[in-house]
Scaffold this active site. Structure first.
Site, PDB file in Angstrom:
ATOM      1  N   GLU A  37       0.876  -1.169   0.000  1.00  0.00           N
ATOM      2  CA  GLU A  37       0.000   0.000   0.000  1.00  0.00           C
ATOM      3  C   GLU A  37       0.916   1.223   0.000  1.00  0.00           C
ATOM      4  O   GLU A  37       1.800   1.321   0.858  1.00  0.00           O
ATOM      5  CB  GLU A  37      -0.876   0.001   1.267  1.00  0.00           C
ATOM      6  N   ARG A 264       5.329 -12.531   9.851  1.00  0.00           N
ATOM      7  CA  ARG A 264       6.010 -11.302   9.481  1.00  0.00           C
ATOM      8  C   ARG A 264       7.326 -11.195  10.241  1.00  0.00           C
ATOM      9  O   ARG A 264       7.524 -11.825  11.276  1.00  0.00           O
ATOM     10  CB  ARG A 264       5.128 -10.089   9.732  1.00  0.00           C
ATOM     11  N   LYS A 274       4.439   0.899   9.218  1.00  0.00           N
ATOM     12  CA  LYS A 274       4.545   2.192   8.555  1.00  0.00           C
ATOM     13  C   LYS A 274       3.916   3.293   9.389  1.00  0.00           C
ATOM     14  O   LYS A 274       4.401   4.418   9.407  1.00  0.00           O
ATOM     15  CB  LYS A 274       3.865   2.111   7.180  1.00  0.00           C
TER      16      LYS A 274
HETATM   17  P1  ATP Z   1       2.739  -2.013   7.789  1.00  0.00           P
HETATM   18  O1  ATP Z   1       1.931  -2.524   8.931  1.00  0.00           O
HETATM   19  O2  ATP Z   1       4.177  -1.872   8.084  1.00  0.00           O
HETATM   20  O3  ATP Z   1       2.154  -0.805   7.152  1.00  0.00           O
HETATM   21  P2  ATP Z   1       1.500  -3.537   5.837  1.00  0.00           P
HETATM   22  O4  ATP Z   1       1.307  -4.996   5.865  1.00  0.00           O
HETATM   23  O5  ATP Z   1       0.320  -2.695   6.107  1.00  0.00           O
HETATM   24  O6  ATP Z   1       2.711  -3.177   6.749  1.00  0.00           O
HETATM   25  P3  ATP Z   1       1.643  -3.363   3.033  1.00  0.00           P
HETATM   26  O7  ATP Z   1       2.148  -2.276   2.181  1.00  0.00           O
HETATM   27  O8  ATP Z   1       0.195  -3.645   3.012  1.00  0.00           O
HETATM   28  O9  ATP Z   1       2.126  -3.057   4.487  1.00  0.00           O
HETATM   29  O10 ATP Z   1       2.477  -4.691   2.788  1.00  0.00           O
HETATM   30  C1  ATP Z   1       2.894  -5.176   1.532  1.00  0.00           C
HETATM   31  C2  ATP Z   1       3.290  -6.610   1.696  1.00  0.00           C
HETATM   32  O11 ATP Z   1       4.386  -6.727   2.597  1.00  0.00           O
HETATM   33  C3  ATP Z   1       2.169  -7.432   2.277  1.00  0.00           C
HETATM   34  O12 ATP Z   1       2.070  -8.641   1.566  1.00  0.00           O
HETATM   35  C4  ATP Z   1       2.567  -7.661   3.700  1.00  0.00           C
HETATM   36  O13 ATP Z   1       2.037  -8.857   4.180  1.00  0.00           O
HETATM   37  C5  ATP Z   1       4.096  -7.665   3.603  1.00  0.00           C
HETATM   38  N1  ATP Z   1       4.702  -7.251   4.872  1.00  0.00           N
HETATM   39  C6  ATP Z   1       4.454  -6.132   5.571  1.00  0.00           C
HETATM   40  N2  ATP Z   1       5.147  -6.100   6.718  1.00  0.00           N
HETATM   41  C7  ATP Z   1       5.886  -7.244   6.755  1.00  0.00           C
HETATM   42  C8  ATP Z   1       6.808  -7.811   7.686  1.00  0.00           C
HETATM   43  N3  ATP Z   1       7.137  -7.192   8.816  1.00  0.00           N
HETATM   44  N4  ATP Z   1       7.358  -9.004   7.386  1.00  0.00           N
HETATM   45  C9  ATP Z   1       7.049  -9.625   6.246  1.00  0.00           C
HETATM   46  N5  ATP Z   1       6.184  -9.154   5.329  1.00  0.00           N
HETATM   47  C10 ATP Z   1       5.600  -7.980   5.569  1.00  0.00           C
HETATM   48 MG    MG Z   2      -1.348  -2.333   5.184  1.00  0.00          MG
END
Ligand code: ATP
Ligand code: MG
Length: 568
Positions: A37, A264, A274
């Site tokens: 995102e 994760r 983020k």
């Molecule tokens: P955040 O909570 O940091 O914003 P998010 O999951 O909301 O992370 P996205 O941009 O939606 O962020 O994530 C893109 C991809 O990266 C998704 O498939 C998510 O599952 C993966 N991802 C995000 N954080 C991690 C992590 N700490 N370890 C492994 N994969 C991750």
């Molecule tokens: Mg997200």
């Protein structure tokens, strides 16, 4: 990248793919995607997901798409899109011509929603957001059906069309899936599929005032792109029944994408969301998303990490089904392993103390041979100037040292690296403060490094620079951003910030060969650690970031448990 060279699956996800290939479930295809995102910069956790998705596509001769999950216009913007593209490329991965945006599918997603309404599987609901929450029930109590749940298909079609046309205020109505208000899974209690939100989208502008929810947009984006394995993190496990419901309800059968969850990455002494990283940036705790203390990819890049070290780290931590906290020392170990071979070793004095060699002729300069990296003889050698006035590290001198201090002290001898053995004869102090300001030494001309006459040995070897030749610079020393191992377990994680995470030294000196070094150049400063030239450097002022100190606590841990680090 070190690809696995056996046919064994490297992790449980590859095990699933191997099965799918064996039974020809996707006609032999493997197609993954990385779906960020664009609401912030990528962090090292995302690197794990990138390495996994692109890595699997690479290993199986498949494809991996880069898809922006841009369904939340108020939090997303083009700056984030561009940074994410740059970071994925920098990590060494290529999405070819497959750069996609969920927003490109808005029209198609709208038609899918209409199809659901026509099938009696979705309805327009007029409850307020608070009421929807109330009606949802809890883990122990079933939910209550919305009074709008049994609207006719015609009425729903009419209302949904008017939602799109902008006839209703924000938040006044939503489109919901008609599933089961008593499902034990809260995600299945008539989840919201569309909301009304007047917000300008960074790609579609003001074309839309309704936006699809993630749980609706994601499975359909996967299906539209022909994704076979939709890999995501564990918190989506409870959403999988909804993922499958959406695809079922719209008639996607055989060969449709399958969601697989993995744990994760969490890293000690930092935060990894983020939202929290944005707080650090917005509240000024760090200088930006690319502050070298940040666990963002741009921060690690600026700090001096190499893409190879990050990929190596992602491979070593592996892919599992249960969450854990990875020691940040392991990431540091990976960059040390990389730079141990590739970074030239030079001399830098961070806290200088002047040394005058009284028996060395004034005005004389010798150019001494210095090897660039004993671990990597191909890197050759360079010449460094030696003269009567030098600087050594302030910490390398003690006026009244303990017995095991093998550095300089009154009457004691040390070797200067690549040069001579010197002896401390006299100490000059500031009359007012008593601070040591200068040492007077003598050198032994027969002890020049590499010369056949140099047979004498002393315990300590110090780094140094020639006073008249050294280049002044700034050095930034970093420590963990958070004091606690797991700051995220506290509600107020900001309270745990390390006040000494950055120490700036402004009167450092490096050997003259480093003058004009380009931002991004990496070095080992002998006895100190690995350093990288920061983009803040200018033509007449170098700025270095310390990537990591030399001491490797991860290697020590591995040794203690009888599992030494790989020798390469
Ligand atoms: P955040 O909570 O940091 O914003 P998010 O999951 O909301 O992370 P996205 O941009 O939606 O962020 O994530 C893109 C991809 O990266 C998704 O498939 C998510 O599952 C993966 N991802 C995000 N954080 C991690 C992590 N700490 N370890 C492994 N994969 C991750
Ligand atoms: Mg997200």
């Amino acid at each position: 990248m070190t690809a696995s060279n056996s046919n064994m699956p490297a992790n449980f996800i590859e095990g699933i793919i191997d099965e799918d290939l064996k039974y020809n479930r996707y006609g032999g295809r493997v197609h993954t995607r990385f779906p960020p995102e664009p609401n912030g910069y990528l962090h090292i956790g995302h690197a794990k997901s990138i390495c996994l998705n692109f890595g699997i596509a690479g290993k199986y001769g498949g494809l991996c798409n880069l898809r922006f999950d841009d369904t939340n216009p108020t939090k997303e913007n083009v700056e984030y899109v561009e940074s994410i593209k740059e970071d994925v490329r920098w990590l060494g991965f290529d999405w070819g011509d497959r750069l996609y945006f969920a927003s490109d599918y808005f029209e198609q997603l709208y038609r899918y929603a209409v199809q659901l309404i026509k099938a009696g599987k979705a309805y327009v609901c007029d409850l307020s957001p608070e009421e929807i929450r109330e009606y949802r029930g809890t883990l122990t109590e079933p939910g209550k059906e919305s009074p709008y749940r049994n609207r006719s298909v015609e009425e729903n079609l009419d209302l949904f069309e008017r939602m799109r046309a902008g006839e209703f205020p924000d938040g006044s109505r939503v489109l919901r899936a008609k599933i089961d208000m008593s499902s034990p899974n809260l995600n299945m209690r008539d989840p919201v599929l569309y909301r009304i939100q007047r917000a300008t989208h960074h790609r579609t502008g003001d074309k839309w005032c309704i936006y699809p929810m993630y749980d609706f947009a994601h499975p359909l984006s996967d299906a539209i792109e022909g994704i076979t394995h939709s890999i995501c993190t564990l918190e989506f496990e409870d959403h999988r029944p909804l993922y499958d419901w959406v695809l079922d309800a719209l008639g996607f059968g055989e060969g449709r994408p399958k969601q697989i969850e993995f744990a994760r990455l969490n890293l000690s002494h930092t935060v990894m969301s983020k939202r929290k990283l944005r707080m650090l940036v917005e509240e000024g705790y760090v200088s930006g998303w690319d502050d070298p203390r940040m666990p963002t990819i741009s921060g690690l890049r600026r700090r001096g990490y190499t893409p190879g070290a990050i990929r190596d780290f992602c491979e070593r931590i592996g892919v599992a089904k249960s969450n854990s906290l990875v020691d940040i020392a392991m990431l540091e170990h990976c960059i040390r392993e990389d730079l141990n071979f590739s970074a030239p070793r030079v001399m830098a004095v961070l806290r200088p103390l002047r040394v005058v060699i009284d028996n060395y002729p004034e005005g004389r300069v010798e150019m001494l041979d210095a090897e660039n990296n004993p671990e990597n003889p191909d890197m050759g050698s360079r010449k460094i100037p030696f003269s009567r006035e030098l600087f050594i590290e302030r910490d390398d001198f003690m006026e009244d040292p303990p017995k095991k201090f093998f550095r300089l002290a009154p009457g004691r001898e040390v070797r200067l690296k690549h040069a001579y053995i010197i002896k401390c004869e006299r100490v000059v102090k500031d009359e007012q403060t008593g601070e040591v300001v200068e040492l007077h030494c003598t050198y032994d001309p027969g002890t020049r490094s590499g010369s056949p006459t140099s047979t004498r040995k002393v315990k300590g070897t110090l780094h140094w620079v020639s006073a008249g030749h050294a280049v002044g610079c700034e050095v930034r020393l970093y420590d963990h951003l958070f004091l606690k191992e797991n700051p995220e377990e506290d509600e107020d994680f900001m309270a745990n910030i390390n006040p000494n995470s950055l120490i700036t030294l402004t009167s450092c000196l490096v050997e003259p060969g480093l003058a004009g070094a380009a931002p991004g150049s990496r070095y080992q400063f002998l006895r100190q650690g690995y350093f990288c030239v920061d983009p803040d450097s200018t033509a007449d002022r170098l700025v270095f970031n310390r990537i990591v100190p030399l001491k490797d606590s991860w290697a020590k841990i591995q040794k203690a448990v009888g599992n030494g680090p790989d020798k390469r």
